[in-house]
Design a protein around this motif. Structure first.
Motif, PDB file in Angstrom:
ATOM      1  N   LEU A  90       0.836  -1.209   0.000  1.00 49.14           N
ATOM      2  CA  LEU A  90       0.000   0.000   0.000  1.00 49.14           C
ATOM      3  C   LEU A  90       0.868   1.256   0.000  1.00 49.14           C
ATOM      4  CD1 LEU A  90      -3.217   0.602   2.093  1.00 49.14           C
ATOM      5  CD2 LEU A  90      -1.525   2.393   1.836  1.00 49.14           C
ATOM      6  N   LEU A 168      -9.846   2.802   4.951  1.00 43.14           N
ATOM      7  CA  LEU A 168      -9.188   1.766   4.154  1.00 43.14           C
ATOM      8  C   LEU A 168      -8.502   0.724   5.032  1.00 43.14           C
ATOM      9  CD1 LEU A 168      -7.602   4.096   1.438  1.00 43.14           C
ATOM     10  CD2 LEU A 168      -9.786   2.885   1.351  1.00 43.14           C
ATOM     11  N   VAL A 190     -13.976   0.748   1.591  1.00 44.86           N
ATOM     12  CA  VAL A 190     -13.679   0.371   0.203  1.00 44.86           C
ATOM     13  C   VAL A 190     -13.212  -1.077   0.126  1.00 44.86           C
ATOM     14  CG1 VAL A 190     -12.146   0.808  -1.767  1.00 44.86           C
ATOM     15  CG2 VAL A 190     -13.072   2.734  -0.468  1.00 44.86           C
ATOM     16  N   VAL A 192     -11.650  -3.678  -2.913  1.00 47.81           N
ATOM     17  CA  VAL A 192     -11.140  -3.708  -4.281  1.00 47.81           C
ATOM     18  C   VAL A 192     -11.389  -5.102  -4.830  1.00 47.81           C
ATOM     19  CG1 VAL A 192      -9.145  -3.394  -5.773  1.00 47.81           C
ATOM     20  CG2 VAL A 192      -9.389  -1.996  -3.704  1.00 47.81           C
ATOM     21  N   ASN A 205      -5.475  -5.445  -3.875  1.00 49.49           N
ATOM     22  CA  ASN A 205      -6.370  -4.685  -3.001  1.00 49.49           C
ATOM     23  C   ASN A 205      -5.566  -3.563  -2.332  1.00 49.49           C
ATOM     24  OD1 ASN A 205      -8.554  -4.082  -1.130  1.00 49.49           O
ATOM     25  ND2 ASN A 205      -7.465  -5.316   0.373  1.00 49.49           N
ATOM     26  N   LYS A 206      -4.418  -3.922  -1.746  1.00 53.70           N
ATOM     27  CA  LYS A 206      -3.576  -2.926  -1.079  1.00 53.70           C
ATOM     28  C   LYS A 206      -2.992  -1.931  -2.074  1.00 53.70           C
ATOM     29  CE  LYS A 206      -2.234  -6.105   2.629  1.00 53.70           C
ATOM     30  NZ  LYS A 206      -1.126  -6.945   3.129  1.00 53.70           N
ATOM     31  N   THR A 208      -4.074  -1.019  -5.031  1.00 56.35           N
ATOM     32  CA  THR A 208      -5.087  -0.118  -5.577  1.00 56.35           C
ATOM     33  C   THR A 208      -5.483   0.950  -4.557  1.00 56.35           C
ATOM     34  OG1 THR A 208      -5.916  -1.873  -7.008  1.00 56.35           O
ATOM     35  CG2 THR A 208      -7.380  -0.004  -6.655  1.00 56.35           C
ATOM     36  N   LYS A 209      -5.601   0.552  -3.286  1.00 57.18           N
ATOM     37  CA  LYS A 209      -5.923   1.543  -2.251  1.00 57.18           C
ATOM     38  C   LYS A 209      -4.822   2.597  -2.147  1.00 57.18           C
ATOM     39  CE  LYS A 209      -8.988  -1.321   0.600  1.00 57.18           C
ATOM     40  NZ  LYS A 209      -9.132  -2.121   1.835  1.00 57.18           N
TER      41      LYS A 209
END
Length: 262
Positions: A90, A168, A190, A192, A205-206, A208-209
């Motif tokens: 992230l 997040l 959120v 993803v 997921n991480k 994209t966040k």
């Protein structure tokens, strides 16, 4: 950003460096200072005793034995801005160091990183490198997720400001503070999802966040509520599915769809 962005920390962390040591009283959210001191004292005591017991409590493999020694020296170790200490997927995607000056100022104001040891810190707060996840159960204080709930309930509603709260955090960190009432009504969580399969995949997921927060900070976007956030994210090129919650005082749930797993 408006009210704030709530982030998980990273398991992996950069080395402490050679800065001046930690001063808990200088960290943001001073209402958490007493609780931070309690957790810090117990963690240092634990790691100053039986190393195998400390490793078991912290959930560390044999290969991470060095993390116990690192925790033992937390009060003397050099401190660096939290935004430099936290690494991982992230934070790599967020790329704080490469933001322009205006986006860095927005990050300093709006990002809150949750932590088993510190409760929550700003990315500009100077901390040493440590190992203590929110899932840890310390012998004296018990499960940290539960321990932090009372102090967080006192401090976080004010820290969340008056605008959008973009949450997040992963589940373990979300357990330490759940927005309620009026704050919950302007909170968006959120997920993803991989668009073709509709499945959550941890790595992207991480990532994209992290990219999403970077996009918002770089654009200087200040959505005032979740509905406006949906429009801003779509304008920034994200595919977002969302519906207003059925009842007031409930957080919005946003799904961000991505095609590539990266």
């Amino acid at each position: 950003m408006g009210g704030g962005v709530l982030l998980p920390p990273s398991e992996g962390k950069a080395a402490s460096g050679r800065g001046a040591p930690l001063r808990t009283e200088s960290l943001s959210l001073p209402g958490l200072t007493a609780a931070r001191e309690e957790v810090l004292t117990e963690l240092v005591d634990l790691c100053s005793g039986d190393e195998d017991k400390a490793r078991e409590v912290l959930g560390l493999s044999e290969g991470l034995r060095g993390e116990v020694a690192k925790n033992r020296e937390l009060r003397a170790a050099g401190a660096r801005p939290a935004g430099e200490i936290y690494t991982g997927v992230l934070y790599d995607a967020l790329g704080l160091a490469s933001l322009d000056a205006a986006a860095k100022r927005r990050a300093a104001r709006s990002l809150l990183v949750f932590s088993g040891l510190w409760g929550a810190v700003r990315v500009t707060d100077r901390i040493p490198s440590y190992r203590c996840s929110m899932g840890v159960k310390l012998p004296g204080l018990g499960a940290l997720g539960a321990y932090w709930r009372a102090p967080m309930a006192q401090v976080l509603p004010e820290a969340a400001g008056s605008g959008l709260v973009l949450d997040l955090r992963s589940a373990a960190y979300a357990a330490a503070w759940k927005p309620k009432g009026e704050v919950a009504g302007r909170t968006a969580t959120v997920r993803v999802l991989h668009a073709p399969t509709r499945k959550v995949v941890s790595h992207f997921n991480k990532a994209t966040k992290g990219r999403m927060v970077r996009s918002l900070l770089t654009a200087g976007a200040v959505p005032k509520d979740p509905a406006e956030l949906v429009e801003v994210l779509r304008d920034l090129g994200y595919v977002v599915e969302a519906a207003a919650p059925a009842r007031a005082g409930t957080a919005w749930a946003l799904d961000v769809l991505v095609d590539e797993v990266h």
